[in-house]
Design an enzyme around this catalytic site. Structure first.
Site, short mmCIF file in Angstrom:
data_model
loop_
_atom_site.label_atom_id
_atom_site.label_comp_id
_atom_site.label_asym_id
_atom_site.label_seq_id
_atom_site.Cartn_x
_atom_site.Cartn_y
_atom_site.Cartn_z
CE LYS A 74 -3.86 1.77 2.87
NZ LYS A 74 -4.60 1.51 4.13
CB SER A 149 -7.98 3.24 3.21
OG SER A 149 -7.09 2.67 4.15
CB SER A 173 -8.04 0.41 6.26
OG SER A 173 -8.73 1.63 6.23
#
Lengths: 474, 93
Positions: A74, A149, A173
């Site tokens: 990420k 996310s 997330s």
């Protein structure tokens, strides 16, 4: 999956170069539609690492389990040789200035980083639509969001563009996008993985977490990235003897699973309720004891989170001043004050600005006691509730998300509706306990996830239970 | 929440917004504050606040001197540097 790939490498059924190429080709083919990646490592660099591993294998040398296995990270984790944007305009030009500990530990095993994945800006969101660059699409249905996310990481793993990826979980997330994409997302106990090099969102809640195809893979990654780090003073030396744990066989018929009744009430989609209850029946049929329990304060976990998290954000994001990490290009700046106000006004997107302002409000004089202190006290009550329930049961079972993956654009104008996506996941962050999403059913080609929650630092027991349950429920 | 209050918060947070953006954020904040208000239903009299994510406290390392090399990596993303310093516009007129 990781063990299978490793076997193929050491049996010389496939070379590390071919393996890397295979994933790079899949990215080339699929990512034009899915948009999971923000940046990719140059192909030449990836293949060079793979060549070195092939040389070792050809010489008959032993290789690590993760050696030659490609992965993605990420884009809020620093990795040398990559930009780390956190999905934000304000960091559009930021080159990682050091290596985050989790990435370093994976590189030390000679796993091969192939790219950085898309995310909601600074990890604030539940759909990856808050990325300043572009939204990511759900590989199961391209008209829907992949969750967030860590939506880029989840979509990349689901569409087999990488065998595994790292995400970060502050309120759900990793588990919620894993649920939306039909994969495994494991949020370890707070403090078990170093946060060094993870761009801080809410420091008392953030944890780096793996997204994988199976629980076994999640365990492999967790064992590599977990551990104490002098660069993160909240990181723990987990007092667990791994080999002993491994030998202790987990038996489902000796376990008690709690169903917190508050998680099966209003706000939960009927289809999800039905499918999760069916999965629970299957677990019960294997001899597990199922018990209804109450976590009455957990209903307050989400409002509690929406005070503590923005408070920490408003402090953590103060460092983005438009000076040290680059900033927004071509602004007309008159003085230093102007530079701060314009960079932060134009560099942060609406959701980030909303949370910074909210955090500033709850910490400001006159409101501190009514909001921030109150939320910290409620956090204590929620924590005590979790501690109490784990005296009665070994694990909790809940749905991961209250809704199926929603359409792109469906909730982007309604922040509060978006926040409710985290209603079942946020409690684990508030109290620091480990939790994992397991795919348990499908409805019209959309995945449904079941969440298994364990007591604080019961990570390995939770993973053992999850390994059995993932085979039972789907 | 009135415009005076929003302006004060924007000032504290060092964020510039257009008047249209200010109106939108005010409405959003009101809705969120209305939602989090439900915490007041819980009696927290005498409850010790939980101030962090972990129960561990006061981890101290030895107070030793370490040589740290100048790290150019830390500055390479800045738009404006000179002789190893960050260069910023004037602070005082």
């Amino acid at each position: 999956m990781i063990k299978e790939l490793h076997q193929k490498l050491i049996n010389k059924e496939i070379t590390a170069v071919d393996l890397a190429r295979c994933y790079l080709n899949t990215i080339e083919e699929k990512d034009k539609q899915i948009n999971a990646f923000l940046s990719l490592i140059e192909e030449e660099k990836v293949l060079k690492q793979a060549e070195q591993i092939d040389e070792k294998i050809n010489k008959g040398e032993n290789i690590n389990l993760l050696e030659g296995i490609p992965f993605a990270v990420k884009d809020n984790m620093l990795a040398l040789g990559t930009k780390t944007t956190a999905g934000s305009k304000i960091l559009e030009n930021y080159e990682s200035s050091f290596e985050s500990t989790a990435v370093k530990l994976l590189k030390d095993q000679r796993a091969i980083l192939i790219g950085k994945t898309n995310m909601d800006e600074f990890a604030m969101g539940s759909s990856t639509e808050n990325s300043a660059f572009f939204p990511t699409k759900n590989p199961c249905d391209l008209t829907r969001v992949p969750g967030g996310s860590s939506g880029g990481s989840a979509a990349a793993v689901k569409s087999e563009m990488v065998p595994f990826a790292l995400g970060s979980d502050t309120g759900g997330s990793v588990r919620q996008p894993a649920s939306f994409c039909g994969i495994v997302g494991f949020k370890p106990s707070y403090g078990t993985v170093s946060r060094h090099g993870l761009i801080a969102m809410a420091s008392s809640l953030d944890i780096i977490s793996p997204l994988t195809q199976s629980v076994e893979d999640a365990e492999i990654i967790f064992k590599v990235i977990a551990g104490q780090d002098s660069m993160d003073s909240t990181s723990l030396n987990i007092p667990i003897d791994l080999d002993k744990e491994k030998n202790k066989e987990f038996k489902i018929e000796n376990s008690v699973f709690g169903l917190p009744k508050e998680y099966f009430q209003k706000g939960l989609d009927d289809v999800i309720k039905k499918k999760v209850e069916e999965a629970i029946k299957k677990i019960e049929a294997q001899g597990a004891k199922i018990k209804e329990v109450s976590l009455s304060t957990s209903l307050y976990a989400l409002p509690c989170y929406y005070i503590i998290m923005p408070a920490e954000i408003s402090a953590n994001l103060a460092r983005f001043d438009g000076i040290r990490y680059g900033g927004v290009k071509d602004l007309k700046i008159e003085n230093l004050r102007d530079l701060y106000f314009k960079n932060r006004g134009k560099g942060f997107g609406p959701e980030v600005r909303r949370r910074i302002i909210l955090g500033t409000y709850v910490l400001s004089s006159g409101y501190y006691d009514a909001y921030y202190k109150k939320a910290q006290q409620v956090r204590k009550l929620i924590n005590e509730d979790f501690n109490k329930v784990f005296k009665e049961v070994d694990f909790l079972i809940t749905p991961t998300s209250p809704t199926l993956p929603f359409k792109i654009g469906e909730k982007s104008d309604n922040p509060l509706a978006m926040y409710l996506s985290d209603v079942f996941t946020v409690g684990a962050n508030i109290s620091g306990v480990p939790a994992i999403n397991l795919p348990c059913a499908w409805e019209n080609n959309l995945p449904i996830g079941l969440q298994l929650i364990g007591s604080y630092l019961s990570d390995y027991q939770l993973l053992q239970a999850a390994k059995l349950i993932e085979k039972i429920i789907i | 929440m009135d415009s005076k209050e929003i302006n004060h918060l924007l000032e504290l947070a060092r964020i510039e917004l257009s008047s249209q953006e200010q109106e939108k954020i005010t409405l959003d904040l009101e809705k969120i504050l209305d939602y989090v208000k439900q915490l007041q239903e819980l009696d927290t009299t005498g409850v010790e606040p939980m101030t962090g994510g972990t129960s561990i406290q006061n981890i101290c390392r030895e107070d030793e001197v370490h040589e740290q090399k100048e790290n150019d990596e830390l500055k390479k993303s800045a738009f404006n540097t000179e002789k190893g310093y960050f260069k910023v516009p004037p602070i005082f007129e």
